[in-house]
Design a protein around this motif. Structure first.
Motif, PDB file in Angstrom:
ATOM      1  N   HIS A 235       0.823  -1.211   0.000  1.00  0.00           N
ATOM      2  CA  HIS A 235       0.000   0.000   0.000  1.00  0.00           C
ATOM      3  C   HIS A 235       0.857   1.261   0.000  1.00  0.00           C
ATOM      4  CE1 HIS A 235      -3.697  -2.300   0.734  1.00  0.00           C
ATOM      5  NE2 HIS A 235      -2.938  -3.068   1.476  1.00  0.00           N
ATOM      6  N   GLY A 236       2.054   1.156   0.543  1.00  0.00           N
ATOM      7  CA  GLY A 236       2.962   2.290   0.485  1.00  0.00           C
ATOM      8  C   GLY A 236       2.962   3.182   1.701  1.00  0.00           C
ATOM      9  N   ALA A 237       2.263   2.785   2.770  1.00  0.00           N
ATOM     10  CA  ALA A 237       2.255   3.564   4.005  1.00  0.00           C
ATOM     11  C   ALA A 237       2.671   2.667   5.157  1.00  0.00           C
ATOM     12  CB  ALA A 237       0.881   4.159   4.272  1.00  0.00           C
ATOM     13  N   GLY A 238       3.402   3.242   6.123  1.00  0.00           N
ATOM     14  CA  GLY A 238       3.850   2.467   7.272  1.00  0.00           C
ATOM     15  C   GLY A 238       3.150   2.827   8.565  1.00  0.00           C
ATOM     16  N   GLU A 239       2.429   3.955   8.571  1.00  0.00           N
ATOM     17  CA  GLU A 239       1.715   4.395   9.767  1.00  0.00           C
ATOM     18  C   GLU A 239       0.293   4.809   9.396  1.00  0.00           C
ATOM     19  OE1 GLU A 239       2.750   3.986  12.742  1.00  0.00           O
ATOM     20  OE2 GLU A 239       4.784   3.387  12.218  1.00  0.00           O
ATOM     21  N   LEU A 240      -0.552   4.962  10.419  1.00  0.00           N
ATOM     22  CA  LEU A 240      -1.980   5.164  10.194  1.00  0.00           C
ATOM     23  C   LEU A 240      -2.329   6.487   9.516  1.00  0.00           C
ATOM     24  CD1 LEU A 240      -3.646   3.878  13.483  1.00  0.00           C
ATOM     25  CD2 LEU A 240      -3.936   2.943  11.198  1.00  0.00           C
ATOM     26  N   TYR A 241      -1.501   7.492   9.645  1.00  0.00           N
ATOM     27  CA  TYR A 241      -1.947   8.823   9.267  1.00  0.00           C
ATOM     28  C   TYR A 241      -1.119   9.425   8.139  1.00  0.00           C
ATOM     29  CZ  TYR A 241      -4.229   7.726  13.544  1.00  0.00           C
ATOM     30  OH  TYR A 241      -4.953   7.060  14.491  1.00  0.00           O
ATOM     31  N   GLU A 242      -0.725   8.571   7.190  1.00  0.00           N
ATOM     32  CA  GLU A 242      -0.059   9.080   6.003  1.00  0.00           C
ATOM     33  C   GLU A 242      -0.797   8.562   4.765  1.00  0.00           C
ATOM     34  OE1 GLU A 242       3.727   6.927   4.914  1.00  0.00           O
ATOM     35  OE2 GLU A 242       3.622   6.336   7.015  1.00  0.00           O
TER      36      GLU A 242
ATOM     37  N   LEU B 275      -1.870  -0.463   5.596  1.00  0.00           N
ATOM     38  CA  LEU B 275      -0.477  -0.260   5.993  1.00  0.00           C
ATOM     39  C   LEU B 275       0.427  -1.371   5.479  1.00  0.00           C
ATOM     40  CD1 LEU B 275      -0.642   0.842   9.749  1.00  0.00           C
ATOM     41  CD2 LEU B 275      -0.859   2.220   7.689  1.00  0.00           C
ATOM     42  N   ASP B 276       1.684  -1.037   5.304  1.00  0.00           N
ATOM     43  CA  ASP B 276       2.749  -2.017   5.108  1.00  0.00           C
ATOM     44  C   ASP B 276       3.578  -2.046   6.385  1.00  0.00           C
ATOM     45  OD1 ASP B 276       1.890  -2.409   2.482  1.00  0.00           O
ATOM     46  OD2 ASP B 276       3.181  -0.811   1.711  1.00  0.00           O
ATOM     47  N   ALA B 277       4.539  -2.955   6.454  1.00  0.00           N
ATOM     48  CA  ALA B 277       5.450  -3.002   7.595  1.00  0.00           C
ATOM     49  C   ALA B 277       6.226  -1.678   7.676  1.00  0.00           C
ATOM     50  CB  ALA B 277       6.391  -4.177   7.441  1.00  0.00           C
ATOM     51  N   PRO B 278       6.552  -1.223   8.890  1.00  0.00           N
ATOM     52  CA  PRO B 278       6.401  -1.909  10.176  1.00  0.00           C
ATOM     53  C   PRO B 278       5.065  -1.633  10.892  1.00  0.00           C
ATOM     54  CG  PRO B 278       7.677   0.066  10.492  1.00  0.00           C
ATOM     55  CD  PRO B 278       7.382   0.000   9.011  1.00  0.00           C
ATOM     56  N   GLY B 279       4.334  -0.598  10.435  1.00  0.00           N
ATOM     57  CA  GLY B 279       3.096  -0.249  11.118  1.00  0.00           C
ATOM     58  C   GLY B 279       2.081  -1.376  11.090  1.00  0.00           C
TER      59      GLY B 279
ATOM     60  N   THR C  76       2.632  -4.614  10.794  1.00  0.00           N
ATOM     61  CA  THR C  76       3.072  -5.738  11.629  1.00  0.00           C
ATOM     62  C   THR C  76       2.760  -5.486  13.102  1.00  0.00           C
ATOM     63  OG1 THR C  76       4.864  -6.118  10.057  1.00  0.00           O
ATOM     64  CG2 THR C  76       5.036  -7.203  12.196  1.00  0.00           C
ATOM     65  N   ARG C  77       3.031  -4.272  13.563  1.00  0.00           N
ATOM     66  CA  ARG C  77       2.814  -3.951  14.972  1.00  0.00           C
ATOM     67  C   ARG C  77       1.326  -3.992  15.334  1.00  0.00           C
ATOM     68  NH1 ARG C  77       1.375   0.557  17.502  1.00  0.00           N
ATOM     69  NH2 ARG C  77       1.625   1.865  15.652  1.00  0.00           N
ATOM     70  N   LEU C  78       0.491  -3.323  14.542  1.00  0.00           N
ATOM     71  CA  LEU C  78      -0.935  -3.265  14.859  1.00  0.00           C
ATOM     72  C   LEU C  78      -1.610  -4.621  14.679  1.00  0.00           C
ATOM     73  CD1 LEU C  78      -1.863   0.183  13.319  1.00  0.00           C
ATOM     74  CD2 LEU C  78      -2.046  -0.464  15.714  1.00  0.00           C
ATOM     75  N   ARG C  79      -1.197  -5.337  13.657  1.00  0.00           N
ATOM     76  CA  ARG C  79      -1.772  -6.670  13.431  1.00  0.00           C
ATOM     77  C   ARG C  79      -1.443  -7.595  14.590  1.00  0.00           C
ATOM     78  NH1 ARG C  79      -3.300  -9.578   8.799  1.00  0.00           N
ATOM     79  NH2 ARG C  79      -3.247 -11.827   9.117  1.00  0.00           N
ATOM     80  N   GLY C  80      -0.220  -7.487  15.088  1.00  0.00           N
ATOM     81  CA  GLY C  80       0.184  -8.321  16.215  1.00  0.00           C
ATOM     82  C   GLY C  80      -0.641  -8.045  17.456  1.00  0.00           C
TER      83      GLY C  80
END
Length: 458
Positions: free
Chosen positions: A73-80, A94-98, A100-104
């Motif tokens: 998707h090209g974004a790593g955090e929620l607000y970009e 989101l893509d990694a790392p955002g 991965t963290r939220l999914r976990g």
């Protein structure tokens, strides 16, 4: 609508419809989009659309997009902003790392113990709903599928009983909003529904900070490292799970009953009645009537897909509904055949895995819950199934998430259903064939990182 945040995908989906020779506003297309796919289209798994986007129809090519590191998707955090032209309001974009963290964090809540513990409540919800259905004409979507899906996801989120009717209304609006990249919807009504979601979950976060419970809001709020999550992070995640989880479950349950009611052999209901083989029915419904038809991606690094060169930023439309009926992968792909997911002998080869629940890092996080809900709901309904009425079915005005709006049925006589239930409980069940779907569901439950589970079950 120029400048709308979803415009790039909306344009791409409309181009896909024109490529198929269809109109996404046409009820006939909504009822059966598969009629548009010709052998000539099937001959090539990847098609470049006039505006530059790419449509992916083949099972192997779709699997490569969903699993490949060159697509995301090209974004790593929620607000970009993502490469798809959408703000990343949830970890789905989101893509990694955002991601991965939220999914976990969400996966921690969907443990084996917790999801399996919902089985009894799912069955109890279904029995109560069926008991309220009076003998004679009814509608399965409004009588059972919608209230059951809302009850299950509300149980997970800890939504109070008194709040659930309003949530069912708002969930429908928000899911229509999720489909905005394909269609123009009532954006004011959707915005108001989102606002109510945000307000409600803000209140829940405040309450859980003061007194944590065992629900998902508390799990998301209190991270494993001891820190407390941002309120907006919890709110957006809960809103996503409620709306998306609700609609896909309604679609799965409704299509399951529609297919079983049309199965003249009656073997489908026999399989659904046995909890050991009900998963075969669930998997075939997911394959044949994919709730999520299109899952847009963007090329995050220049790559090649089945001989088609793709540059960074290109919109890619994996059409899961078509991939799951790829004749190169499935024999008689348009035929409802639950037996294809059963093994009668240990030497039998497992059916290739469908893509209805995604694959790779974005494999559906609620897959285990959706399968469990459908399996137990169908096993209860199969005791004395509703019969299909000779009246038209209607479909939701959605393209991305496809589902029935109405499914006319005739509910059986409650006393007849009870006597048949007693008779079946007194008859020993024959040894059932093994169902690979059961192993898939267990894998989904057992691993917090569902990408790993997906790789273990290619």
């Amino acid at each position: 609508m120029a400048g709308h945040e979803g415009e790039p995908i909306r344009i791409a989906v409309r181009e896909l419809a024109r490529f198929l020779g269809a109109d996404i506003e046409d009820p006939r297309f909504l009822a059966d989009p598969h009629q548009c796919v010709t052998p000539a289209m099937r001959a090539r798994p990847v098609h470049r659309l006039p505006g530059g986007a790419v449509a992916v129809l083949g099972h192997t090519a779709c699997s490569e997009v969903l699993r490949g590191a060159h697509f995301g998707h090209g974004a790593g955090e929620l607000y970009e902003m993502t490469l798809l032209g959408l703000p990343a309001r949830s970890f789905l974009q989101l893509d990694a790392p955002g991601h991965t963290r939220l999914r976990g964090q969400v996966a921690r809540h969907f443990s084996v113990r917790r999801v399996q513990g919902l089985a009894q409540s799912v069955a109890a919800h279904v029995r109560a709903l069926v008991a309220d259905c009076r003998q004679g004409p009814g509608d399965f979507v409004t009588d059972v599928a919608e209230p059951l899906a809302m009850s299950v996801i509300s149980d997970v989120l800890g939504v109070a009983d008194e709040d659930r009717p309003a949530f069912q209304r708002d969930a429908r609006l928000v899911v229509q909003g999720l489909d905005q990249p394909a269609r123009v919807t009532d954006e004011r009504a959707t915005a108001r529904a989102r606002f109510r979601f945000v307000r409600y979950f803000h209140q829940q976060v405040k309450a859980r900070r003061a007194a944590p419970t065992d629900d998902l809001v508390s799990t998301l709020l209190h991270r494993p490292d001891g820190t407390v999550a941002e309120v907006r992070e919890v709110v957006t995640t809960c809103s996503l799970l409620l709306s998306a989880g609700y609609d896909t479950t309604v679609s799965l349950l409704s299509h399951a009953v529609a297919e079983l009611a049309g199965d003249r052999s009656g073997q489908g209901w026999d399989l659904a009645r046995d909890i050991r083989t009900a998963d075969a029915v669930v998997e075939e419904v997911l394959r044949l009537q994919s709730p999520v038809q299109i899952t847009p991606r963007a090329v995050v690094r220049d790559t090649d897909l089945q001989g088609v060169a793709l540059s960074r930023g290109t919109i890619v439309l994996p059409v899961l509904a078509f991939a799951n009926r790829d004749p190169a992968v499935y024999e008689d792909p348009d035929v409802f055949r639950p037996q294809r997911h059963l093994r009668t002998h240990t030497s039998d080869r497992a059916q290739p895995r469908h893509l209805a629940l995604g694959a790779g890092a974005h494999f559906c996080l609620g897959a285990a819950l959706a399968r469990l809900t459908a399996r137990h709901a169908l096993s209860v309904l199969a005791v004395d199934p509703p019969m299909s009425r000779d009246e038209p079915r209607t479909y939701q005005d959605n393209v991305t998430v496809r589902g029935l709006r109405t499914l006319p049925v005739t509910w059986p006589n409650p006393s007849t259903a009870a006597s048949r239930s007693r008779a079946r409980r007194s008859t020993p069940a024959d040894a059932a064939p093994s169902c690979p779907a059961l192993a898939l569901a267990d894998a989904d439950l057992a691993h917090a990182d569902l990408a790993d589970a997906d790789q273990r079950n290619p």
